[in-house]
Write a protein that holds these residues in place. Structure first.
Motif, PDB file in Angstrom:
ATOM      1  N   ASP A 111       0.783  -1.227   0.000  1.00  0.00           N
ATOM      2  CA  ASP A 111       0.000   0.000   0.000  1.00  0.00           C
ATOM      3  C   ASP A 111       0.821   1.286   0.000  1.00  0.00           C
ATOM      4  O   ASP A 111       0.646   2.132  -0.856  1.00  0.00           O
ATOM      5  CB  ASP A 111      -0.952   0.005   1.196  1.00  0.00           C
ATOM      6  N   ASP A 112       1.711   1.463   0.957  1.00  0.00           N
ATOM      7  CA  ASP A 112       2.413   2.732   1.086  1.00  0.00           C
ATOM      8  C   ASP A 112       3.875   2.664   0.635  1.00  0.00           C
ATOM      9  O   ASP A 112       4.564   3.680   0.635  1.00  0.00           O
ATOM     10  CB  ASP A 112       2.379   3.207   2.548  1.00  0.00           C
ATOM     11  N   ARG A 113       4.341   1.494   0.245  1.00  0.00           N
ATOM     12  CA  ARG A 113       5.760   1.333  -0.062  1.00  0.00           C
ATOM     13  C   ARG A 113       6.067   1.387  -1.549  1.00  0.00           C
ATOM     14  O   ARG A 113       7.139   1.819  -1.949  1.00  0.00           O
ATOM     15  CB  ARG A 113       6.261   0.006   0.509  1.00  0.00           C
ATOM     16  N   VAL A 114       5.121   0.940  -2.375  1.00  0.00           N
ATOM     17  CA  VAL A 114       5.387   0.882  -3.812  1.00  0.00           C
ATOM     18  C   VAL A 114       5.407   2.296  -4.390  1.00  0.00           C
ATOM     19  O   VAL A 114       4.639   3.166  -3.973  1.00  0.00           O
ATOM     20  CB  VAL A 114       4.330   0.000  -4.515  1.00  0.00           C
ATOM     21  N   ARG A 115       6.321   2.552  -5.301  1.00  0.00           N
ATOM     22  CA  ARG A 115       6.426   3.881  -5.919  1.00  0.00           C
ATOM     23  C   ARG A 115       6.111   3.777  -7.415  1.00  0.00           C
ATOM     24  O   ARG A 115       6.560   2.860  -8.090  1.00  0.00           O
ATOM     25  CB  ARG A 115       7.814   4.488  -5.702  1.00  0.00           C
ATOM     26  N   ARG A 116       5.316   4.717  -7.903  1.00  0.00           N
ATOM     27  CA  ARG A 116       4.883   4.716  -9.301  1.00  0.00           C
ATOM     28  C   ARG A 116       5.656   5.752 -10.103  1.00  0.00           C
ATOM     29  O   ARG A 116       5.865   6.880  -9.657  1.00  0.00           O
ATOM     30  CB  ARG A 116       3.381   4.978  -9.406  1.00  0.00           C
ATOM     31  N   GLU A 117       6.050   5.344 -11.302  1.00  0.00           N
ATOM     32  CA  GLU A 117       6.717   6.232 -12.251  1.00  0.00           C
ATOM     33  C   GLU A 117       5.867   6.280 -13.510  1.00  0.00           C
ATOM     34  O   GLU A 117       5.634   5.256 -14.156  1.00  0.00           O
ATOM     35  CB  GLU A 117       8.119   5.702 -12.576  1.00  0.00           C
ATOM     36  N   HIS A 118       5.385   7.464 -13.847  1.00  0.00           N
ATOM     37  CA  HIS A 118       4.562   7.626 -15.041  1.00  0.00           C
ATOM     38  C   HIS A 118       5.468   7.807 -16.256  1.00  0.00           C
ATOM     39  O   HIS A 118       6.364   8.661 -16.272  1.00  0.00           O
ATOM     40  CB  HIS A 118       3.626   8.815 -14.886  1.00  0.00           C
ATOM     41  N   LEU A 119       5.230   6.994 -17.264  1.00  0.00           N
ATOM     42  CA  LEU A 119       5.940   7.072 -18.532  1.00  0.00           C
ATOM     43  C   LEU A 119       5.050   7.809 -19.530  1.00  0.00           C
ATOM     44  O   LEU A 119       3.903   8.113 -19.245  1.00  0.00           O
ATOM     45  CB  LEU A 119       6.270   5.667 -19.031  1.00  0.00           C
TER      46      LEU A 119
END
Length: 208
Positions: free
Chosen positions: A21-29
């Motif tokens: 929930d709070d650990r994953v980081r998203r990178e928008h391409l």
């Protein structure tokens, strides 16, 4: 010959996924694509590698490449929807991914594909998972890496600067949105002395 796995000093215990929930980081391409990355998501990843390397019915494949048939430079195994998975940690990982992504994805992860990269000579060329619905629809492919880290490269479809992620020892990457249609990924060969790695790919029904 397969190199020996260089185990992590910090990766001990029974294989199990962590929370997302709070650990994953998203990178928008660009183009509506995105990736989520979480290093070390699966604890006990080295023990899981040893179990999978020993017990999975790995197979070698040959494929037509232009005018000749060549060996696929990795070993493979595929578990279809409803098949028994080779270790409870894979069941737990799929359940955790479903809990986190089900609302966004709109369906569960259904199949599990495994690839064994025995050493730096094994690889996979630039591609997107576009067999089936992935060619026309946004979808997700979640990959957990166990074993020695290898570089996973991402680039826009048709070419362009590549992004690099070193994945191993329980690292998670999720490719979502239009990623399979508008971007490509690859595991390149390397002359470095690297040990074996297993890629565990979770996909929805009808995506390969």
């Amino acid at each position: 010959m397969t190199a020996a796995l260089q185990a992590s000093l910090f990766d001990t215990g029974r294989p199990a996924p962590g929370e997302l929930d709070d650990r994953v980081r998203r990178e928008h391409l660009r183009g509506g694509a995105w990736i989520d990355v979480l290093p070390g998501w699966l604890s006990g990843a080295d023990a899981l590698f040893e179990t999978l390397a020993r017990t999975v019915p790995w197979r070698a494949e040959r494929r037509q490449m232009y005018e000749r048939v060549v060996d696929v430079p990795r070993l493979l195994c595929f578990y279809d929807e409803g098949d028994d998975l080779p270790d409870p940690a894979l069941v737990a990982a799929r359940q955790a991914l479903d809990r986190h992504y089900r609302r966004e994805l709109g369906e569960p992860f259904a199949t599990v594909g495994l690839c064994l990269y025995r050493d730096g000579r094994d690889s996979v060329a630039w591609h997107g998972d576009r067999i089936g619905r992935g060619s026309t629809e946004d979808t997700m492919v979640a990959i957990v890496s166990v074993g020695d880290p290898r570089a996973l490269l991402l680039r826009p479809r048709g070419g362009g600067p590549a992004r690099r992620h070193e994945l191993g020892h329980g690292d998670l990457i999720v490719m979502g949105g239009s990623c399979q249609r508008t971007w490509e990924h690859a595991i390149p060969k390397t002359s470095r002395a690297v040990g074996p790695r297993i890629s565990i790919q979770f996909r929805p029904r009808g995506v390969r």
